[in-house]
Enzyme design. Structure first.
Site, PDB file in Angstrom:
ATOM      1  N   ASN A  34       0.830  -1.214   0.000  1.00  0.00           N
ATOM      2  CA  ASN A  34       0.000   0.000   0.000  1.00  0.00           C
ATOM      3  C   ASN A  34       0.859   1.256   0.000  1.00  0.00           C
ATOM      4  OD1 ASN A  34      -2.487  -1.435   0.285  1.00  0.00           O
ATOM      5  ND2 ASN A  34      -1.917  -1.837   2.402  1.00  0.00           N
ATOM      6  N   HIS A 123     -13.780  -3.231   5.267  1.00  0.00           N
ATOM      7  CA  HIS A 123     -12.571  -3.843   5.826  1.00  0.00           C
ATOM      8  C   HIS A 123     -12.864  -4.651   7.100  1.00  0.00           C
ATOM      9  CE1 HIS A 123      -8.504  -3.848   7.745  1.00  0.00           C
ATOM     10  NE2 HIS A 123      -8.177  -4.102   6.491  1.00  0.00           N
ATOM     11  N   GLU A 166     -16.136   2.773   2.707  1.00  0.00           N
ATOM     12  CA  GLU A 166     -14.777   3.276   2.436  1.00  0.00           C
ATOM     13  C   GLU A 166     -14.845   4.247   1.271  1.00  0.00           C
ATOM     14  OE1 GLU A 166     -11.990   0.015   1.953  1.00  0.00           O
ATOM     15  OE2 GLU A 166     -13.011  -1.128   3.503  1.00  0.00           O
ATOM     16  N   SER A 170      -9.829  -1.054  -1.363  1.00  0.00           N
ATOM     17  CA  SER A 170      -8.452  -1.432  -1.691  1.00  0.00           C
ATOM     18  C   SER A 170      -8.363  -2.475  -2.798  1.00  0.00           C
ATOM     19  CB  SER A 170      -7.738  -1.948  -0.449  1.00  0.00           C
ATOM     20  OG  SER A 170      -8.406  -3.069   0.076  1.00  0.00           O
ATOM     21  N   ASP A 195     -14.269   5.473   5.958  1.00  0.00           N
ATOM     22  CA  ASP A 195     -12.892   5.021   6.125  1.00  0.00           C
ATOM     23  C   ASP A 195     -12.100   5.472   4.892  1.00  0.00           C
ATOM     24  OD1 ASP A 195     -10.521   3.542   6.046  1.00  0.00           O
ATOM     25  OD2 ASP A 195     -11.393   1.889   7.188  1.00  0.00           O
ATOM     26  N   HIS A 198      -7.471   4.308   2.075  1.00  0.00           N
ATOM     27  CA  HIS A 198      -6.813   4.224   0.765  1.00  0.00           C
ATOM     28  C   HIS A 198      -6.971   5.496  -0.064  1.00  0.00           C
ATOM     29  CE1 HIS A 198      -5.637   0.049   1.245  1.00  0.00           C
ATOM     30  NE2 HIS A 198      -6.777  -0.074   1.909  1.00  0.00           N
ATOM     31  N   LYS A 229      -0.414   3.361   4.845  1.00  0.00           N
ATOM     32  CA  LYS A 229      -0.559   3.128   3.402  1.00  0.00           C
ATOM     33  C   LYS A 229       0.210   4.216   2.659  1.00  0.00           C
ATOM     34  CE  LYS A 229      -4.613   0.675   4.748  1.00  0.00           C
ATOM     35  NZ  LYS A 229      -3.838  -0.526   5.065  1.00  0.00           N
TER      36      LYS A 229
HETATM   37  C1  LIG Z   1      -9.988   0.242   4.671  1.00  0.00           C
HETATM   38  C2  LIG Z   1      -9.008  -0.063   5.749  1.00  0.00           C
HETATM   39  N1  LIG Z   1      -9.251   0.378   6.991  1.00  0.00           N
HETATM   40  C3  LIG Z   1      -8.399   0.124   8.005  1.00  0.00           C
HETATM   41  C4  LIG Z   1      -7.252  -0.605   7.802  1.00  0.00           C
HETATM   42  C5  LIG Z   1      -6.333  -0.883   8.953  1.00  0.00           C
HETATM   43  O1  LIG Z   1      -5.301   0.054   8.956  1.00  0.00           O
HETATM   44  P1  LIG Z   1      -3.887  -0.256   9.666  1.00  0.00           P
HETATM   45  O2  LIG Z   1      -3.075  -1.017   8.686  1.00  0.00           O
HETATM   46  O3  LIG Z   1      -3.354   1.090  10.001  1.00  0.00           O
HETATM   47  O4  LIG Z   1      -4.193  -1.059  10.895  1.00  0.00           O
HETATM   48  C6  LIG Z   1      -6.948  -1.075   6.519  1.00  0.00           C
HETATM   49  C7  LIG Z   1      -5.704  -1.857   6.300  1.00  0.00           C
HETATM   50  O5  LIG Z   1      -5.579  -2.674   5.461  1.00  0.00           O
HETATM   51  C8  LIG Z   1      -7.852  -0.807   5.468  1.00  0.00           C
HETATM   52  O6  LIG Z   1      -7.622  -1.238   4.224  1.00  0.00           O
END
Ligand SMILES: Cc1ncc(COP(=O)(O)O)c(C=O)c1O
Length: 307
Positions: A34, A123, A166, A170, A195, A198, A229
């Site tokens: 990422n 996620h 989101e 991703s 969220d 990304h 990321k």
């Molecule tokens: C949409 C989303 N939210 C939260 C997270 C978690 O983030 P972190 O890697 O900082 O724990 C991810 C990680 O893959 C993600 O893709």
């Protein structure tokens, strides 16, 4: 030896050819991480973080406790102030990771009698957080606002409705129509949580995310931005009102019962944000996305800039 039930689960993974193992990263061209802007490998950012620590006369590593006890280093309020200004948000609260932030948000906000409506591709950290709450939760079809509208109508008698999605997914690199989504939530008085893991660093003015790009800062109840990321470091922040921040400090268990990030993590986040406005690789990244989508794999998730 593992208990039999656990050993069976591992055996099943093996027979399905789905066993997870840890590997060390090899010096190959990166098509899978990422690290969209190459920040995690930047010597310049590493040096900038150290210069920031030196400028603040910080010569130690330790965090030494939860932020509610001894871990709330003087860099925290500075960084949270900068984040709230950068993201046009009343307040910001730093968590140790995006996973921690989502667990903390979704286990503490929805109460018994509330309903959470979430995109089916959301996620795992959000799903895990929701499963720790006492609210009922229902998924809507991916980016399908018609389906979401049906669910909002069906559950409109609930005490409080939370909608979560989101801003960039991703795996497919796609986004919901945030403006329509926000209007729909307004119609049903639902609290919208986005969220931006990304999107941060990638979309919007100076990489500030899709919520800001669509001017919806005041219409979204909470935003999550993560730093593992595009920003190439570690940690996350929840952006929202001062009242939300106060609530999370009091009730979000993944915020309360954990050791705070150390100063050098905060310095790395600060350095990455300083780099964002001018960052030329963002334009290159968008070119790469266009190129891969059009000429090669037809796949939006292949977003890479490093050779
Ligand atoms: C949409 C989303 N939210 C939260 C997270 C978690 O983030 P972190 O890697 O900082 O724990 C991810 C990680 O893959 C993600 O893709």
């Amino acid at each position: 030896m593992l208990p039999e039930k656990l050993a069976n689960k591992i055996h099943q993974r093996k027979t399905e050819n789905a066993l997870r193992t840890l590997g060390t990263s090899l010096p190959l061209t990166d098509f899978s991480s990422n690290d969209y802007l190459g920040f995690s490998k930047s010597e310049q950012l590493f040096n900038a973080a150290h210069a920031y620590l030196a400028a603040n006369n910080i010569k130690h590593n330790g965090a030494a406790g939860s932020r509610l006890l001894s871990g709330n280093h003087s860099l925290y309020p500075k960084l949270e102030h900068m984040l709230s200004e950068f993201h046009n948000s009343e307040a910001a609260l730093i968590f140790n990771s995006g996973y921690d932030a989502n667990i903390g948000l979704f286990s503490s906000l929805p109460q018994r009698g509330d309903v959470v409506l979430y995109d089916e591709h959301i996620h795992a950290s959000i799903r895990d957080g929701i499963s720790m709450s006492h609210a009922k939760a229902y998924k809507f079809k991916h980016n399908n606002l018609t389906h979401l509208g049906e669910l909002l109508k069906r559950y409109q008698q609930s005490d409080t409705i939370y909608v979560v999605t989101e801003s960039v997914f991703s795996m497919d690199g796609d986004s919901p129509d945030l403006v329509q989504l926000s209007n729909l939530c307004k119609t049903y008085q639902a609290y919208l949580i986005i969220d931006e893991a990304h999107a941060i660093g990638i979309l919007g003015n100076n990489g500030s995310g899709l919520v800001q790009a669509t001017g919806l800062e005041q219409h979204v109840f909470a935003r999550l931005v993560t730093y593992g990321k595009a920003l190439g470091c570690h940690g996350a922040a929840v952006l929202g009102s001062k009242a939300l921040k106060q609530y999370l400090i009091n009730f979000s268990r993944s915020f309360i019962y954990t050791t705070a990030l150390p100063p050098h993590s905060l310095a790395a986040i600060q350095a990455a944000y300083q780099e964002l406005p001018s960052h030329i690789k963002r334009a290159q990244l968008h070119e790469n996305i266009k190129h891969f989508k059009k000429d090669h794999f037809g796949c939006a998730s292949l977003m890479m800039t490093r050779n």
